[in-house]
Design a protein around this motif. Sequence first.
Motif, PDB file in Angstrom:
ATOM      1  N   GLY A  51       0.680  -0.992  -0.295  1.00 53.62           N
ATOM      2  CA  GLY A  51      -0.074  -0.163   0.080  1.00 53.62           C
ATOM      3  C   GLY A  51       1.088   0.941   0.237  1.00 53.62           C
ATOM      4  O   GLY A  51       0.108   2.404  -0.418  1.00 53.62           O
ATOM      5  N   HIS A  52       1.824   1.108   0.255  1.00 54.90           N
ATOM      6  CA  HIS A  52       3.187   2.470   0.042  1.00 54.90           C
ATOM      7  C   HIS A  52       3.758   2.508  -0.831  1.00 54.90           C
ATOM      8  O   HIS A  52       5.139   3.349  -0.489  1.00 54.90           O
ATOM      9  CB  HIS A  52       3.415   2.542   2.120  1.00 54.90           C
ATOM     10  CG  HIS A  52       2.079   2.519   2.580  1.00 54.90           C
ATOM     11  ND1 HIS A  52       1.520   3.700   2.722  1.00 54.90           N
ATOM     12  CD2 HIS A  52       1.552   1.463   3.800  1.00 54.90           C
ATOM     13  CE1 HIS A  52       0.604   3.830   3.964  1.00 54.90           C
ATOM     14  NE2 HIS A  52       1.170   2.639   4.196  1.00 54.90           N
TER      15      HIS A  52
ATOM     16  N   CYS B 275      -0.164  10.858   2.735  1.00 49.93           N
ATOM     17  CA  CYS B 275      -0.922   8.789   2.984  1.00 49.93           C
ATOM     18  C   CYS B 275      -0.634   8.862   4.370  1.00 49.93           C
ATOM     19  O   CYS B 275       0.479  10.094   4.723  1.00 49.93           O
ATOM     20  CB  CYS B 275       0.012   8.259   2.513  1.00 49.93           C
ATOM     21  SG  CYS B 275      -0.351   6.630   3.035  1.00 49.93           S
TER      22      CYS B 275
ATOM     23  N   CYS C  25       1.633   7.713   5.950  1.00 52.48           N
ATOM     24  CA  CYS C  25       2.469   7.308   6.373  1.00 52.48           C
ATOM     25  C   CYS C  25       4.005   8.424   6.572  1.00 52.48           C
ATOM     26  O   CYS C  25       4.985   8.356   6.325  1.00 52.48           O
ATOM     27  CB  CYS C  25       3.242   5.913   4.915  1.00 52.48           C
ATOM     28  SG  CYS C  25       3.455   6.989   3.515  1.00 52.48           S
TER      29      CYS C  25
ATOM     30  N   CYS D 219       0.924   7.338  -2.464  1.00 54.78           N
ATOM     31  CA  CYS D 219       0.777   6.054  -2.082  1.00 54.78           C
ATOM     32  C   CYS D 219      -0.317   4.926  -2.564  1.00 54.78           C
ATOM     33  O   CYS D 219      -1.438   5.610  -3.444  1.00 54.78           O
ATOM     34  CB  CYS D 219       0.791   5.443  -0.443  1.00 54.78           C
ATOM     35  SG  CYS D 219       2.457   5.571  -0.155  1.00 54.78           S
TER      36      CYS D 219
HETATM   37 ZN    ZN Z   1       2.151   5.443   2.127  1.00 54.36          ZN
END
Ligand code: ZN
Length: 315
Positions: A163-164, A177, A179, A184
């Motif tokens: 997902g990243h 995102c 993160c 992403c």
């Molecule tokens: Zn991400």
Amino acid sequence: MDKFCFGVDLGGTTVKIGLFSVEGNLQDKWEIPTRTENNGAEILSDIAALIQNKMTEGHLSKEQVTGIGIGVPGPVLNENLVQGCVNLGWGHVRVADELSALTGLKVKAANDANVAALGEQWQGGGKGFQNLVMFTLGTGVGGGIIQDGRIISGANGAAGEIGHMVIADADEVVGTCGCGHRGCLEQVASATGIVKLAEKRMAESSQESVLRTISPLTAKDVLDAAKAGDALAAGVAENMMQYLGKAAAYIACVVNPDIFVIGGGVSRAGEYLIEGIGRYYREFAFHASAETKFALASLGNDAGMIGAAGMVCNL
Ligand code: ZN
């Protein structure tokens, strides 16, 4: 002597525990609340107590139980160590060592998305294949990589965090995102991301769309409208499937799986999604892996519990 194993899916609100035959047949299952108070200090002893009670009730000896597999909502190192898990209140916890000390049984721990992938490989949509990559399309995008029937967790326990992968241009997505990056896969292919992109496209154009009449909008609304021929919704869906197909093509260049399995709430869009992702995959894939299969996950919310058992079925 029949042999059994336990699979534990440790979530932020509930713990699901299943007793399986080592061949993978579910014998019984239970749920208990996850007690996150006190930095989650009681979580593992609650699990151990339930397992010991059920072994006593079922007249199961330690010799009959190959082990306990447990899926945890965070990165796990060496099938044991969690270095912080916000959902559980945990700091450093040696999950396998502690649960093993409490029960006297062998224990293996892994990330929850990774064990779900193992579950789908062992008993679900990828049954019969040794090499599988799973995409879990839910509120976020998770994943798992299975090679030769084993979870690949990597140096930091972060293998499978597909997902990243930063795959879209920053200006194509809405916001940042979780993160900290922009672009992403999660931002274009999660349920949340699909809704945000649909809202962005509606705000940027005056194109007619049934989505303009729906509030609050969900990813299911967008995908249903896309299937029904709504042009704006179809644009969002094609964009998502293109990025998923491209991500799968990148991944195939690295681990070359037999099959990609697509699960999570968004995967209820079914064959429409499989067809679309596969179509873009074949556009971007290296020729030698262009025929890789795509299938829907089939175990639903039990995938984690089943895969956790799968980690310890042949110890
Ligand atoms: Zn991400």
